[in-house]
Design a protein around this motif. Structure first.
Motif, PDB file in Angstrom:
ATOM      1  N   MET A 129      -5.959  15.025   6.183  1.00 52.03           N
ATOM      2  CA  MET A 129      -5.835  14.613   4.804  1.00 52.03           C
ATOM      3  C   MET A 129      -5.202  13.223   4.801  1.00 52.03           C
ATOM      4  SD  MET A 129      -3.721  16.527   1.773  1.00 52.03           S
ATOM      5  CE  MET A 129      -4.680  17.999   1.947  1.00 52.03           C
ATOM      6  N   PHE A 130      -5.830  12.279   4.133  1.00 49.08           N
ATOM      7  CA  PHE A 130      -5.315  10.918   4.062  1.00 49.08           C
ATOM      8  C   PHE A 130      -4.921  10.620   2.625  1.00 49.08           C
ATOM      9  CE2 PHE A 130      -5.757   6.292   3.676  1.00 49.08           C
ATOM     10  CZ  PHE A 130      -4.911   5.918   4.699  1.00 49.08           C
ATOM     11  N   GLY A 131      -3.824   9.917   2.443  1.00 46.21           N
ATOM     12  CA  GLY A 131      -3.428   9.511   1.108  1.00 46.21           C
ATOM     13  C   GLY A 131      -2.228  10.265   0.570  1.00 46.21           C
ATOM     14  N   GLN A 132      -2.056  11.523   0.959  1.00 41.85           N
ATOM     15  CA  GLN A 132      -0.858  12.238   0.533  1.00 41.85           C
ATOM     16  C   GLN A 132       0.322  11.741   1.342  1.00 41.85           C
ATOM     17  OE1 GLN A 132      -0.883  16.420   0.342  1.00 41.85           O
ATOM     18  NE2 GLN A 132      -2.311  16.479  -1.350  1.00 41.85           N
ATOM     19  N   GLU A 149      -2.272  21.329   5.901  1.00 38.52           N
ATOM     20  CA  GLU A 149      -3.285  20.475   6.507  1.00 38.52           C
ATOM     21  C   GLU A 149      -2.633  19.339   7.281  1.00 38.52           C
ATOM     22  OE1 GLU A 149      -6.471  19.291   3.919  1.00 38.52           O
ATOM     23  OE2 GLU A 149      -5.991  20.907   2.522  1.00 38.52           O
ATOM     24  N   ARG A 150      -3.394  18.812   8.246  1.00 38.21           N
ATOM     25  CA  ARG A 150      -2.935  17.640   8.975  1.00 38.21           C
ATOM     26  C   ARG A 150      -2.857  16.478   7.987  1.00 38.21           C
ATOM     27  NH1 ARG A 150      -5.596  14.977  14.383  1.00 38.21           N
ATOM     28  NH2 ARG A 150      -3.933  13.467  14.647  1.00 38.21           N
ATOM     29  N   LEU A 151      -1.854  15.633   8.154  1.00 36.12           N
ATOM     30  CA  LEU A 151      -1.594  14.580   7.182  1.00 36.12           C
ATOM     31  C   LEU A 151      -1.516  13.231   7.877  1.00 36.12           C
ATOM     32  CD1 LEU A 151      -0.663  13.945   4.207  1.00 36.12           C
ATOM     33  CD2 LEU A 151       1.654  14.375   5.007  1.00 36.12           C
ATOM     34  N   ARG A 152      -2.233  12.255   7.340  1.00 37.21           N
ATOM     35  CA  ARG A 152      -2.106  10.868   7.780  1.00 37.21           C
ATOM     36  C   ARG A 152      -1.635  10.087   6.575  1.00 37.21           C
ATOM     37  NH1 ARG A 152      -6.058   6.046   8.493  1.00 37.21           N
ATOM     38  NH2 ARG A 152      -4.807   4.705   9.829  1.00 37.21           N
ATOM     39  N   SER A 153      -0.545   9.343   6.746  1.00 39.77           N
ATOM     40  CA  SER A 153       0.030   8.651   5.604  1.00 39.77           C
ATOM     41  C   SER A 153       0.479   7.250   5.988  1.00 39.77           C
ATOM     42  CB  SER A 153       1.227   9.450   5.077  1.00 39.77           C
ATOM     43  OG  SER A 153       1.762   8.851   3.933  1.00 39.77           O
ATOM     44  N   ALA A 154       0.204   6.297   5.096  1.00 40.39           N
ATOM     45  CA  ALA A 154       0.725   4.938   5.246  1.00 40.39           C
ATOM     46  C   ALA A 154       2.096   4.905   4.586  1.00 40.39           C
ATOM     47  CB  ALA A 154      -0.206   3.936   4.582  1.00 40.39           C
ATOM     48  N   ILE A 155       3.079   4.437   5.318  1.00 43.89           N
ATOM     49  CA  ILE A 155       4.451   4.360   4.822  1.00 43.89           C
ATOM     50  C   ILE A 155       4.817   2.890   4.655  1.00 43.89           C
ATOM     51  CG2 ILE A 155       6.868   4.933   5.276  1.00 43.89           C
ATOM     52  CD1 ILE A 155       5.141   7.435   5.046  1.00 43.89           C
ATOM     53  N   PHE A 156       5.345   2.544   3.474  1.00 42.84           N
ATOM     54  CA  PHE A 156       5.840   1.187   3.248  1.00 42.84           C
ATOM     55  C   PHE A 156       7.351   1.196   3.411  1.00 42.84           C
ATOM     56  CE2 PHE A 156       7.572  -2.085   0.339  1.00 42.84           C
ATOM     57  CZ  PHE A 156       7.123  -3.194   1.042  1.00 42.84           C
ATOM     58  N   PHE A 174       4.271  -2.005   6.742  1.00 46.22           N
ATOM     59  CA  PHE A 174       3.597  -0.712   6.679  1.00 46.22           C
ATOM     60  C   PHE A 174       3.429  -0.159   8.082  1.00 46.22           C
ATOM     61  CE2 PHE A 174       2.069  -2.604   2.731  1.00 46.22           C
ATOM     62  CZ  PHE A 174       2.056  -1.528   1.861  1.00 46.22           C
ATOM     63  N   PHE A 175       3.460   1.160   8.187  1.00 45.56           N
ATOM     64  CA  PHE A 175       3.072   1.845   9.412  1.00 45.56           C
ATOM     65  C   PHE A 175       2.456   3.181   9.001  1.00 45.56           C
ATOM     66  CE2 PHE A 175       7.499   2.872   8.590  1.00 45.56           C
ATOM     67  CZ  PHE A 175       7.570   4.239   8.774  1.00 45.56           C
ATOM     68  N   HIS A 176       1.689   3.787   9.900  1.00 46.92           N
ATOM     69  CA  HIS A 176       1.044   5.072   9.622  1.00 46.92           C
ATOM     70  C   HIS A 176       1.690   6.174  10.447  1.00 46.92           C
ATOM     71  CE1 HIS A 176      -2.195   2.478   8.090  1.00 46.92           C
ATOM     72  NE2 HIS A 176      -2.447   3.501   7.297  1.00 46.92           N
ATOM     73  N   VAL A 177       1.770   7.348   9.851  1.00 44.21           N
ATOM     74  CA  VAL A 177       2.214   8.530  10.590  1.00 44.21           C
ATOM     75  C   VAL A 177       1.130   9.599  10.494  1.00 44.21           C
ATOM     76  CG1 VAL A 177       4.688   8.111  10.322  1.00 44.21           C
ATOM     77  CG2 VAL A 177       3.498   9.462   8.593  1.00 44.21           C
ATOM     78  N   TRP A 178       0.982  10.337  11.581  1.00 43.88           N
ATOM     79  CA  TRP A 178       0.114  11.512  11.636  1.00 43.88           C
ATOM     80  C   TRP A 178       1.019  12.717  11.788  1.00 43.88           C
ATOM     81  CZ3 TRP A 178      -5.040  11.881  10.958  1.00 43.88           C
ATOM     82  CH2 TRP A 178      -5.791  10.714  11.047  1.00 43.88           C
ATOM     83  N   MET A 179       0.796  13.724  10.948  1.00 41.05           N
ATOM     84  CA  MET A 179       1.657  14.904  11.007  1.00 41.05           C
ATOM     85  C   MET A 179       0.813  16.169  10.977  1.00 41.05           C
ATOM     86  SD  MET A 179       4.685  13.691   8.413  1.00 41.05           S
ATOM     87  CE  MET A 179       5.748  15.060   8.867  1.00 41.05           C
ATOM     88  N   MET A 180       1.209  17.117  11.785  1.00 38.40           N
ATOM     89  CA  MET A 180       0.557  18.418  11.799  1.00 38.40           C
ATOM     90  C   MET A 180       1.030  19.220  10.576  1.00 38.40           C
ATOM     91  SD  MET A 180      -1.363  18.114  14.348  1.00 38.40           S
ATOM     92  CE  MET A 180      -2.010  19.768  14.504  1.00 38.40           C
ATOM     93  N   PRO A 181       0.304  20.280  10.212  1.00 37.97           N
ATOM     94  CA  PRO A 181       0.732  21.114   9.079  1.00 37.97           C
ATOM     95  C   PRO A 181       2.146  21.663   9.294  1.00 37.97           C
ATOM     96  CG  PRO A 181      -1.478  21.723   9.793  1.00 37.97           C
ATOM     97  CD  PRO A 181      -0.945  20.753  10.807  1.00 37.97           C
ATOM     98  N   ARG A 182       2.933  21.635   8.241  1.00 39.78           N
ATOM     99  CA  ARG A 182       4.299  22.189   8.249  1.00 39.78           C
ATOM    100  C   ARG A 182       5.170  21.582   9.354  1.00 39.78           C
ATOM    101  NH1 ARG A 182       4.535  24.202   3.355  1.00 39.78           N
ATOM    102  NH2 ARG A 182       2.644  25.318   2.866  1.00 39.78           N
TER     103      ARG A 182
END
Length: 167
Positions: free
Chosen positions: A1-4, A36-43, A77-85
């Motif tokens: 999931m991207f954007g959350q 869900e797996r999460l990809r997020s851009a962090i500012f 900005f940087f991106h993180v990938w996170m597994m569910p929970r």
């Protein structure tokens, strides 16, 4: 999931201040509360022009890997990938030039929509400098080192350190 976005729930930051640099070395705790797996851009905002800062590292401590950074005018900005929970810890270290008023952006916590469950800060000041005032009253002081600990911390203003007779 991207954007959350993950939730940002805790930080632990060590500041150091000398005549040349105001250094920030922090651990930032993020959680993915979705299934869900999460990809997020962090500012990550900074209080100095980014062309004047020295960025040392942005690391996903949990995975022991350096994260790619895109620098913009007032932060990066940087991106993180996170597994569910899952929960991750990101270590960010940078320095901005010292001046009479040294500032760290705390008020951006408001954009996350929730208080930090825990926040711990320390500020070590070089022996050649004297603090005039602080925007947050410290919980304790040991020599030239100041300490803060907060629970359910939802700051509405930045952390500022005013220095007497700045060189």
């Amino acid at each position: 999931m991207f954007g959350q976005r993950p939730s940002f729930f805790q930080e632990s930051i060590d500041f150091e201040l000398d005549a040349e640099w105001f250094t920030v070395n922090g651990l930032y705790f993020l959680a993915n509360s979705t299934d869900e797996r999460l990809r997020s851009a962090i500012f990550f905002p900074v209080a100095a022009r980014t062309d004047s800062i020295r960025l040392f590292k942005v690391i996903d401590v949990t995975k022991a890997e350096r994260l790619d950074v895109k620098v913009v005018e007032n932060g990066f900005f940087f991106h993180v990938w996170m597994m569910p929970r899952d929960t991750i810890v990101v270590n960010i270290e940078y320095a901005q030039p010292s001046r009479r008023v040294n500032e760290y952006v705390l008020e951006s916590t408001q954009t996350w929509g929730q208080a930090l469950k825990k926040a711990a800060y320390s500020l070590k000041v070089d022996d050649d400098l004297r603090i005039d005032s602080l925007s947050l009253s410290p919980d304790s002081i040991c020599g030239q080192t100041y300490f803060w600990s907060r629970n359910d911390f939802f700051p509405s203003e930045n952390f500022c350190v005013w220095v007497e007779k700045f060189p």
